[in-house]
Structure formats: structure tokens, C-alpha cells
Scaffold this motif. Sequence first.
Motif, short mmCIF file in Angstrom:
data_model
loop_
_atom_site.label_atom_id
_atom_site.label_comp_id
_atom_site.label_asym_id
_atom_site.label_seq_id
_atom_site.Cartn_x
_atom_site.Cartn_y
_atom_site.Cartn_z
N GLN A 40 0.83 -1.21 0.00
CA GLN A 40 0.00 0.00 0.00
C GLN A 40 0.86 1.26 0.00
O GLN A 40 0.67 2.14 -0.84
N THR A 41 1.83 1.34 0.92
CA THR A 41 2.55 2.60 1.10
C THR A 41 3.52 2.90 -0.04
O THR A 41 3.76 4.07 -0.35
N MET A 42 4.08 1.87 -0.67
CA MET A 42 5.08 2.07 -1.71
C MET A 42 4.57 1.74 -3.11
O MET A 42 5.25 2.06 -4.09
N GLY A 43 3.41 1.11 -3.20
CA GLY A 43 2.87 0.74 -4.50
C GLY A 43 1.53 1.40 -4.78
O GLY A 43 1.41 2.25 -5.67
N ILE A 44 0.54 1.05 -3.99
CA ILE A 44 -0.82 1.53 -4.25
C ILE A 44 -0.93 3.04 -4.07
O ILE A 44 -1.48 3.74 -4.93
N GLU A 45 -0.42 3.56 -2.96
CA GLU A 45 -0.59 4.99 -2.69
C GLU A 45 0.10 5.88 -3.73
O GLU A 45 -0.51 6.86 -4.21
N PRO A 46 1.35 5.61 -4.12
CA PRO A 46 1.95 6.43 -5.19
C PRO A 46 1.20 6.30 -6.52
O PRO A 46 1.10 7.29 -7.26
N TRP A 47 0.69 5.12 -6.82
CA TRP A 47 -0.08 4.93 -8.05
C TRP A 47 -1.36 5.75 -8.01
O TRP A 47 -1.70 6.44 -8.97
N VAL A 48 -2.06 5.71 -6.88
CA VAL A 48 -3.29 6.48 -6.71
C VAL A 48 -3.00 7.98 -6.79
O VAL A 48 -3.73 8.73 -7.45
N LYS A 49 -1.93 8.42 -6.15
CA LYS A 49 -1.57 9.84 -6.18
C LYS A 49 -1.31 10.31 -7.61
O LYS A 49 -1.80 11.37 -8.03
N SER A 50 -0.57 9.51 -8.37
CA SER A 50 -0.28 9.87 -9.75
C SER A 50 -1.55 9.90 -10.59
O SER A 50 -1.74 10.80 -11.42
N LEU A 51 -2.44 8.95 -10.37
CA LEU A 51 -3.70 8.89 -11.10
C LEU A 51 -4.55 10.13 -10.82
O LEU A 51 -5.13 10.74 -11.73
N THR A 52 -4.59 10.52 -9.55
CA THR A 52 -5.38 11.69 -9.17
C THR A 52 -4.78 12.97 -9.75
O THR A 52 -5.50 13.83 -10.27
N GLU A 53 -3.45 13.08 -9.67
CA GLU A 53 -2.80 14.28 -10.19
C GLU A 53 -2.94 14.38 -11.71
O GLU A 53 -3.20 15.46 -12.25
N ALA A 54 -2.80 13.26 -12.40
CA ALA A 54 -2.89 13.27 -13.86
C ALA A 54 -4.28 13.64 -14.34
O ALA A 54 -4.45 14.19 -15.43
N SER A 55 -5.28 13.36 -13.51
CA SER A 55 -6.67 13.68 -13.87
C SER A 55 -7.13 15.01 -13.28
O SER A 55 -8.32 15.34 -13.34
N ASN A 56 -6.19 15.77 -12.71
CA ASN A 56 -6.54 17.05 -12.05
C ASN A 56 -7.63 16.85 -11.01
O ASN A 56 -8.53 17.69 -10.86
N GLY A 57 -7.55 15.76 -10.29
CA GLY A 57 -8.48 15.49 -9.21
C GLY A 57 -9.79 14.87 -9.63
O GLY A 57 -10.65 14.61 -8.78
N CYS A 256 -1.65 1.80 -16.53
CA CYS A 256 -1.74 0.33 -16.62
C CYS A 256 -0.77 -0.16 -17.70
O CYS A 256 -1.18 -0.78 -18.68
N THR A 257 0.50 0.13 -17.51
CA THR A 257 1.51 -0.17 -18.52
C THR A 257 2.62 -1.04 -17.91
O THR A 257 2.76 -1.11 -16.68
N PRO A 258 3.44 -1.67 -18.75
CA PRO A 258 4.59 -2.42 -18.22
C PRO A 258 5.51 -1.55 -17.37
O PRO A 258 6.04 -2.01 -16.34
N GLU A 259 5.69 -0.30 -17.78
CA GLU A 259 6.54 0.61 -17.01
C GLU A 259 5.96 0.87 -15.62
O GLU A 259 6.69 0.95 -14.63
N TRP A 260 4.62 1.00 -15.57
CA TRP A 260 3.98 1.20 -14.27
C TRP A 260 4.05 -0.07 -13.42
O TRP A 260 4.15 0.01 -12.19
N SER A 261 3.99 -1.25 -14.03
CA SER A 261 4.16 -2.48 -13.25
C SER A 261 5.52 -2.48 -12.55
O SER A 261 5.64 -2.84 -11.38
N ARG A 262 6.55 -2.08 -13.29
CA ARG A 262 7.89 -2.01 -12.70
C ARG A 262 7.92 -0.96 -11.59
O ARG A 262 8.42 -1.23 -10.48
N ARG A 263 7.40 0.23 -11.88
CA ARG A 263 7.43 1.33 -10.91
C ARG A 263 6.62 0.98 -9.66
O ARG A 263 7.05 1.26 -8.53
N PHE A 264 5.46 0.35 -9.86
CA PHE A 264 4.60 -0.06 -8.76
C PHE A 264 5.31 -1.07 -7.86
O PHE A 264 5.10 -1.09 -6.64
#
Length: 335
Positions: A40-57, A256-264
Amino acid sequence: MRIGTLVSGVMLAAVAAGTAAAQEVTLRLSHWVPPTHPIQTMGIEPWVKSLTEASNGRIAVTIFPAQQLGAAPDHYDMARDGIADITYTNPGYQAGRFPKYSLIEIPFHANNSTGGAQALHEWYAPIAETEMSDVKFCLANPHDPGTFHSKNPIKVPADVNGLNVRPAHATMARFVSALGGGPVQVPAPEAREAIANGTADAITFPWNSIYIFGIDSETPYHLDMPFYISAQLLLINKDTYNGMPDDLKAILDDHCTPEWSRRFSEGWVENEASGRQKMIDSGEHTLYVPTADEVQMWRDAAAPLIDQWKEEVGDGAQEIYDGYVAALERHDARF
């Protein structure tokens, strides 16, 4: 002044209408580990934060940890049925349901889980379109390669004979059975209880999860080699995805990309690997490094799992297998 006020009112109304048209979406994301877990703290939360920021909330995600919405083995069906919009799923908790995917569970294929995550995503995404056709595949998240942790030393395959072992997934359960052990199949949140109450003598786990789930006092012996991986998937309910505006779908697709799988996966991989050194530094654990001959004994013992997998998959199995190996090699993750 009246004309100006009227014009201002029209402009405000137009802005309000535009805001309403910019649809906002709140997604429910369910997983089964504690909220403090690196997943959660190193995978899910950064992914969620990026998703929210990319969509301007405009995309918000509410996280439901620790099996709040359903048991760990149920998370695939929870995504399919819309109990959650996104689920963190371990397909290995359901033996035989996803035979092609189960290839990744066979030991001695991936030797790291950063390149391994990217390779797994590239390999499995097109397969998921048919094998997991009632959900949308998003990400792959393998843990750092795990191994045996036990109450008494396990050095060679014969040492598993007669032991009760909590396996990581269905393939490891089959392997334990082939070695003469008895699988104790419980999801990760229940693993500590199985070890502590004597139901299991050993467990297959990544390194730091032994500490995260409080098992370190129960298993002082460890087989020190990168043995197997278990890879969880982030899956999305199809109705949820199809009901989103096209621009928000595009943002979700970009996450939802291979690069995000690595980053996640990177944070969890690093965290799990740290558990090994923590055990060494503690002076309370014994890590056994097998000899080259002993590693070969383990590899020979696991080899029949490949033939069994090919038989279960049937037509096209060799091509699928070769594709997985090629992806691992492409990302420098081949054992």
C-alpha cells in the motif's frame, strides 16, 4: 451595471455547466494486506496519487485494506462483480483457475522482480484478454523472490518430506506435495497463526514479510536463494472502466503499462530484500546458502512442474512458455 451583472451570471452558469460536464469518478480499491504494508505505502498509494494528479483530481480512489470488502482469495471475483472497482488479486489463491498465468509461479524462472514485473506485464497482458476476460488487467506486482522459512533447517528437497508447509500459491502447494510435504493453504494474513499454532512447520514467503506478518520469532531457519515469485495483479471492473469518460479512460490506461508495473513493484521489492539483511544483522536467524549441487537438486525437483504446466495448458503451451522466458531475458530477469 445590470447588463454587466447579467453577462457575469451567464458566464458563471457556463463555467458551472462545463464543470459538471467534466465528470468526476470515485473508485473503490480493495486489497488484503495491512494498510502499513509496503504494497500500500510504496505501491498503491503512489499509483493512486499519480492517477489523481494526472486527472486534475477528477479521479479519486478510496482504498479499503486488510480484507475490509472481502477475503483475499475472493478478490478476482470482487473485481468481476463490482464489489470493488479495482482489486489487488493473487490468482494463485485459486488453484487451476488461471492455468496460463500459473507459469510465473514455477520456481527458477525470475531472479528479480523489478525487471520481472515489466516482463510479466508484457507477456501476460495479451493472454489476460482471454484468460481473465471478465475483468480489465492493469498491473503486475511480483514480490522479491521468496524462499523457505522454517522452524528447523531446510537445505535440500528431501528435508521437506513430512513437513506441513504454508505455500505461497497453488504451484508451490503442488511442489510441496511432490516433495512429500503437506500443504497448509491459507492466505498471507492468516499465515502467522498457522505457523504459531503448529499447523505449519514452514512457510514460503519473501524475506521482509516474515517481519511484516510477525512470523520472525517462529521461523529461525531460512534457505538463502531466490527460489520463486508470487505475482499479484491489479484488476479493474469492466463496467466501471467502460462507464468512464474517454479522457479518464486514457489516463487510467496510462497507469496500466509495463513501465507502471515495474514502478509499482520497485518499493516493495526493495523492502522485501531488506528483510534478509535484517535477519543476518539480528544474530537470531540462520541463513543457509545451498551449494551449486544442492541448487541443482532443487532445480531437478522443480523441473516436472514445467511439464505438468504444459500438459494442463495444452495447445500453444510451448509458445507461451518461450514468450515468458524471452520477456524475462529482455528485462534481465531470467534466473
